[in-house]
Design a protein around this motif. Structure first.
Motif, PDB file in Angstrom:
ATOM      1  N   ILE A  96       0.824  -1.208   0.000  1.00  0.00           N
ATOM      2  CA  ILE A  96       0.000   0.000   0.000  1.00  0.00           C
ATOM      3  C   ILE A  96       0.855   1.254   0.000  1.00  0.00           C
ATOM      4  O   ILE A  96       0.556   2.232  -0.710  1.00  0.00           O
ATOM      5  CB  ILE A  96      -0.944   0.014   1.226  1.00  0.00           C
ATOM      6  CG1 ILE A  96      -1.812  -1.251   1.246  1.00  0.00           C
ATOM      7  CG2 ILE A  96      -1.803   1.276   1.238  1.00  0.00           C
ATOM      8  CD1 ILE A  96      -2.692  -1.431   0.033  1.00  0.00           C
ATOM      9  N   GLU A  97       1.922   1.225   0.788  1.00  0.00           N
ATOM     10  CA  GLU A  97       2.748   2.424   0.922  1.00  0.00           C
ATOM     11  C   GLU A  97       4.133   2.039   1.403  1.00  0.00           C
ATOM     12  O   GLU A  97       4.299   1.105   2.190  1.00  0.00           O
ATOM     13  CB  GLU A  97       2.103   3.402   1.908  1.00  0.00           C
ATOM     14  CG  GLU A  97       2.817   4.730   2.031  1.00  0.00           C
ATOM     15  CD  GLU A  97       1.977   5.801   2.726  1.00  0.00           C
ATOM     16  OE1 GLU A  97       2.549   6.824   3.104  1.00  0.00           O
ATOM     17  OE2 GLU A  97       0.754   5.599   2.876  1.00  0.00           O
ATOM     18  N   SER A  98       5.149   2.754   0.932  1.00  0.00           N
ATOM     19  CA  SER A  98       6.522   2.486   1.327  1.00  0.00           C
ATOM     20  C   SER A  98       7.302   3.789   1.319  1.00  0.00           C
ATOM     21  O   SER A  98       7.132   4.623   0.426  1.00  0.00           O
ATOM     22  CB  SER A  98       7.159   1.475   0.362  1.00  0.00           C
ATOM     23  OG  SER A  98       8.419   1.044   0.830  1.00  0.00           O
ATOM     24  N   GLY A  99       8.136   3.980   2.332  1.00  0.00           N
ATOM     25  CA  GLY A  99       8.930   5.198   2.374  1.00  0.00           C
ATOM     26  C   GLY A  99       9.710   5.294   3.667  1.00  0.00           C
ATOM     27  O   GLY A  99       9.778   4.343   4.451  1.00  0.00           O
ATOM     28  N   ARG A 100      10.318   6.438   3.898  1.00  0.00           N
ATOM     29  CA  ARG A 100      11.029   6.660   5.151  1.00  0.00           C
ATOM     30  C   ARG A 100      10.069   6.517   6.318  1.00  0.00           C
ATOM     31  O   ARG A 100       8.931   6.987   6.260  1.00  0.00           O
ATOM     32  CB  ARG A 100      11.687   8.035   5.167  1.00  0.00           C
ATOM     33  CG  ARG A 100      12.931   8.111   4.300  1.00  0.00           C
ATOM     34  CD  ARG A 100      13.798   9.317   4.664  1.00  0.00           C
ATOM     35  NE  ARG A 100      15.108   9.216   4.047  1.00  0.00           N
ATOM     36  CZ  ARG A 100      16.136   8.590   4.595  1.00  0.00           C
ATOM     37  NH1 ARG A 100      16.000   8.006   5.783  1.00  0.00           N
ATOM     38  NH2 ARG A 100      17.298   8.532   3.981  1.00  0.00           N
ATOM     39  N   PRO A 143       1.372   9.785   6.439  1.00  0.00           N
ATOM     40  CA  PRO A 143       1.126   8.750   5.423  1.00  0.00           C
ATOM     41  C   PRO A 143       0.355   9.312   4.236  1.00  0.00           C
ATOM     42  O   PRO A 143      -0.499  10.190   4.389  1.00  0.00           O
ATOM     43  CB  PRO A 143       0.304   7.703   6.183  1.00  0.00           C
ATOM     44  CG  PRO A 143      -0.304   8.428   7.329  1.00  0.00           C
ATOM     45  CD  PRO A 143       0.666   9.497   7.705  1.00  0.00           C
ATOM     46  N   LYS A 144       0.681   8.772   3.060  1.00  0.00           N
ATOM     47  CA  LYS A 144       0.019   9.251   1.852  1.00  0.00           C
ATOM     48  C   LYS A 144      -1.350   8.604   1.658  1.00  0.00           C
ATOM     49  O   LYS A 144      -2.213   9.168   0.985  1.00  0.00           O
ATOM     50  CB  LYS A 144       0.898   8.949   0.631  1.00  0.00           C
ATOM     51  CG  LYS A 144       2.246   9.657   0.648  1.00  0.00           C
ATOM     52  CD  LYS A 144       3.087   9.232  -0.548  1.00  0.00           C
ATOM     53  CE  LYS A 144       4.456   9.897  -0.527  1.00  0.00           C
ATOM     54  NZ  LYS A 144       5.302   9.453  -1.662  1.00  0.00           N
ATOM     55  N   CYS A 145      -1.510   7.409   2.215  1.00  0.00           N
ATOM     56  CA  CYS A 145      -2.722   6.629   1.964  1.00  0.00           C
ATOM     57  C   CYS A 145      -3.577   6.540   3.236  1.00  0.00           C
ATOM     58  O   CYS A 145      -3.066   6.334   4.341  1.00  0.00           O
ATOM     59  CB  CYS A 145      -2.332   5.227   1.493  1.00  0.00           C
ATOM     60  SG  CYS A 145      -3.730   4.155   1.135  1.00  0.00           S
TER      61      CYS A 145
END
Length: 249
Positions: free
Chosen positions: A223-227, A235-237
């Motif tokens: 769904i989401e990946s990052g620092r 979170p973007k999502c």
């Protein structure tokens, strides 16, 4: 990047477990994999050293590149791969051997016969996990005499004794008390100077404390990946935000 995952899919017994996973794992970083039970976290990390190959119904497509080489290519030596990519499981699993022989096991299986090298490597590995001072007078006693936290650190010592490049950890603290958990977390932070670590955890606080990067899995999808600080604080999502806030999972 140490690991690049490209359009990676997994099915077991004809059921899709992972769907079109695309992500990167940086060298000498701690990368946490979070998500509710059954989302594909453990299947994913076991795919990185092809542990899933032991399951007859396992099928995979896409690529997992280790230093640019697809580990699912036909010419891959799986034994050599598992020397490069070690694994620490959820429940400490020492062998029915002495503390010394547990750590020396991988070296001996690999054919090492230099007793001085084996001894030095065992002692160095135990020292690296902060266990040497605790066990130096009982190296030849059964590993089962150690506490749960000590057994888990012993298993990490066994993993690093063969000098891997990547260490996969599948909820290594889930069965430990808070003090043992803290010791393992401190150890994980120290190890990233020499290894790339992929850590599956259900503990959101743990992911936030120890990881540099976080990937959130849900229903077999990334769904989401990052620092880590961005995933947790901004979170973007919406699904990521809801999971981190404890609204499900």
């Amino acid at each position: 990047m140490k690991i690049n995952v490209k359009d990676f899919n997994v099915s077991l017994d004809g059921r899709n477990i992972l769907n079109n996973i695309n992500m990167d794992i940086k060298r000498n970083s701690i990368h946490a994999i979070i998500g509710p039970s059954g989302c594909g976290k453990s299947t994913f990390i076991k795919s990185i050293n092809r542990m899933n190959d032991l399951v007859k119904s396992f099928k995979a497509s896409g690529k997992i590149l280790l230093d640019g080489k697809n580990i699912y290519d036909d010419d891959i030596d799986i034994v050599a791969l598992r020397k490069r990519v070690g694994m620490v499981f959820q429940k400490a699993n020492p062998f029915a051997k002495s503390i010394f022989d547990n750590v020396a096991y991988g070296l001996k299986i690999a054919g090492c016969e230099n007793s001085a090298y084996i001894k030095n490597t065992v002692l160095d590995s135990l020292n690296s996990v902060g266990l040497l001072d605790e066990v130096k007078d009982k190296l030849y006693e059964s590993a089962f005499k150690l506490s749960g936290g000590q057994q888990q650190r012993l298993c990490i010592a066994r993993a690093i004794a063969i000098n891997p490049e990547v260490i996969l950890m599948d909820e290594p603290c889930s069965a430990l008390d808070p003090l043992s958990t803290l010791k393992v977390e401190d150890l994980i932070n120290e190890l990233k100077d020499e290894y790339t670590i992929v850590l599956v955890t259900h503990n959101m606080q743990q992911a936030r404390r120890v990881s540099d990067y976080t990937s959130f899995f849900l229903d077999g999808e990334l769904i989401e990946s990052g620092r880590t600080e961005h995933v947790f604080s901004n979170p973007k999502c919406e699904k990521t935000e809801n999971y981190i806030a404890g609204r499900f999972g």
